[in-house]
Write a protein that holds these residues in place. Sequence first.
Motif, PDB file in Angstrom:
ATOM      1  N   PHE A 192       8.525   5.737  -8.618  1.00 31.06           N
ATOM      2  CA  PHE A 192       9.274   4.790  -9.500  1.00 31.06           C
ATOM      3  C   PHE A 192      10.302   4.017  -8.573  1.00 31.06           C
ATOM      4  O   PHE A 192      10.596   4.105  -7.396  1.00 31.06           O
ATOM      5  N   GLN A 193      10.626   2.788  -9.026  1.00 31.00           N
ATOM      6  CA  GLN A 193      11.435   1.550  -8.340  1.00 31.00           C
ATOM      7  C   GLN A 193      12.377   1.296  -9.149  1.00 31.00           C
ATOM      8  O   GLN A 193      12.307   1.004 -10.347  1.00 31.00           O
ATOM      9  N   PRO A 194      13.835   1.227  -8.788  1.00 27.66           N
ATOM     10  CA  PRO A 194      14.978   0.737  -9.799  1.00 27.66           C
ATOM     11  C   PRO A 194      14.625  -0.469 -10.246  1.00 27.66           C
ATOM     12  O   PRO A 194      14.176  -1.580  -9.526  1.00 27.66           O
ATOM     13  N   GLY A 216       3.066   4.546   4.023  1.00 30.57           N
ATOM     14  CA  GLY A 216       2.548   3.359   3.036  1.00 30.57           C
ATOM     15  C   GLY A 216       1.797   3.870   1.921  1.00 30.57           C
ATOM     16  O   GLY A 216       0.976   2.977   1.344  1.00 30.57           O
ATOM     17  N   TYR A 217       2.248   4.914   1.373  1.00 25.96           N
ATOM     18  CA  TYR A 217       1.760   5.408  -0.087  1.00 25.96           C
ATOM     19  C   TYR A 217       2.290   4.280  -1.169  1.00 25.96           C
ATOM     20  O   TYR A 217       3.445   4.227  -1.337  1.00 25.96           O
ATOM     21  N   THR A 218       1.216   3.864  -1.765  1.00 28.80           N
ATOM     22  CA  THR A 218       1.525   3.023  -2.924  1.00 28.80           C
ATOM     23  C   THR A 218       0.586   3.284  -3.869  1.00 28.80           C
ATOM     24  O   THR A 218      -0.570   3.752  -3.716  1.00 28.80           O
ATOM     25  N   GLN A 219       0.988   3.201  -5.178  1.00 28.31           N
ATOM     26  CA  GLN A 219       0.035   3.529  -6.408  1.00 28.31           C
ATOM     27  C   GLN A 219       0.744   2.803  -7.566  1.00 28.31           C
ATOM     28  O   GLN A 219       1.770   2.803  -7.999  1.00 28.31           O
ATOM     29  N   ALA A 220      -0.243   1.699  -8.145  1.00 29.05           N
ATOM     30  CA  ALA A 220       0.120   1.066  -9.318  1.00 29.05           C
ATOM     31  C   ALA A 220       0.247   2.063 -10.408  1.00 29.05           C
ATOM     32  O   ALA A 220      -0.338   3.164 -10.796  1.00 29.05           O
ATOM     33  N   ASP A 221       1.076   1.514 -11.367  1.00 29.40           N
ATOM     34  CA  ASP A 221       1.340   2.351 -12.644  1.00 29.40           C
ATOM     35  C   ASP A 221       0.058   2.020 -13.293  1.00 29.40           C
ATOM     36  O   ASP A 221       0.040   0.957 -14.400  1.00 29.40           O
ATOM     37  N   VAL A 222      -0.784   2.862 -13.574  1.00 28.61           N
ATOM     38  CA  VAL A 222      -1.959   2.308 -14.553  1.00 28.61           C
ATOM     39  C   VAL A 222      -2.329   3.509 -15.280  1.00 28.61           C
ATOM     40  O   VAL A 222      -1.767   4.917 -15.417  1.00 28.61           O
ATOM     41  N   ALA A 223      -3.230   3.590 -16.489  1.00 31.39           N
ATOM     42  CA  ALA A 223      -3.399   4.343 -17.334  1.00 31.39           C
ATOM     43  C   ALA A 223      -4.397   5.575 -17.045  1.00 31.39           C
ATOM     44  O   ALA A 223      -5.149   5.330 -16.037  1.00 31.39           O
ATOM     45  N   GLY A 224      -4.156   6.653 -17.511  1.00 29.84           N
ATOM     46  CA  GLY A 224      -5.108   7.708 -17.146  1.00 29.84           C
ATOM     47  C   GLY A 224      -4.261   8.950 -17.122  1.00 29.84           C
ATOM     48  O   GLY A 224      -2.995   9.058 -16.785  1.00 29.84           O
TER      49      GLY A 224
END
Lengths: 138, 60
Positions: free
Chosen positions: A63-65, A97-105
């Motif tokens: 999460f990001q504020p 560098g861990y990043t993950q877009a908020d996707v469905a599933g």
Amino acid sequence: MAKEKIQKQAAPPLGAWVPAVALGWLIPGGGHFLLKRTGRGGLLLASVTGMFLCGLLMRGAMFQPQTGDFLTIIINTGGFLGDVCSGILYLLSVWLGYTQADVAGHVHDYGTKFLVTAGLLNILAMVDAYEIAIGRKD
Amino acid sequence: MHMNLSHFEAAFLFSLFTSVVLGVVTKRTDRDRLHYGFYTFACFMLALFGIGWLMYFGHG
């Protein structure tokens, strides 16, 4: 008329609990290790780290504020605080560098919850370390 | 590396980790901690299967 006596407890000195709580934030279970509760510290370390790593392996989102409507602020800021409370686990994953877009599933969604819950469990561990440090608990 | 778990597997792992922490931080003796950890895990499992069956029957 009997007068009720309110006994005000003196606040415990900062030096007694801040190192344990701070180390407990940085390293899950670290506060317990510092206070020589190695068995409990080990269990906390294994559980919080296991929860966080499972969240990463399930590609959960961090999460990001965010600003916006009330619900958006609560969910994203609360989630961000939950993530940050994992301490070094959160910091390392962001620095590496861990990043993950908020996707469905459902797997991804579980991953996001695992990441936040790891931080929330670490808050419980920090509170426990605080109580041990000030002598309220063994 | 990617972990692809079913709902049950994910909920099982979640219950396991959470129960251990709740057991450790909640009680004051090792015996009580162990009991509470198992109790919490049993509650998670009961809720998991109970709500699972409720959803199954709810969908008809």
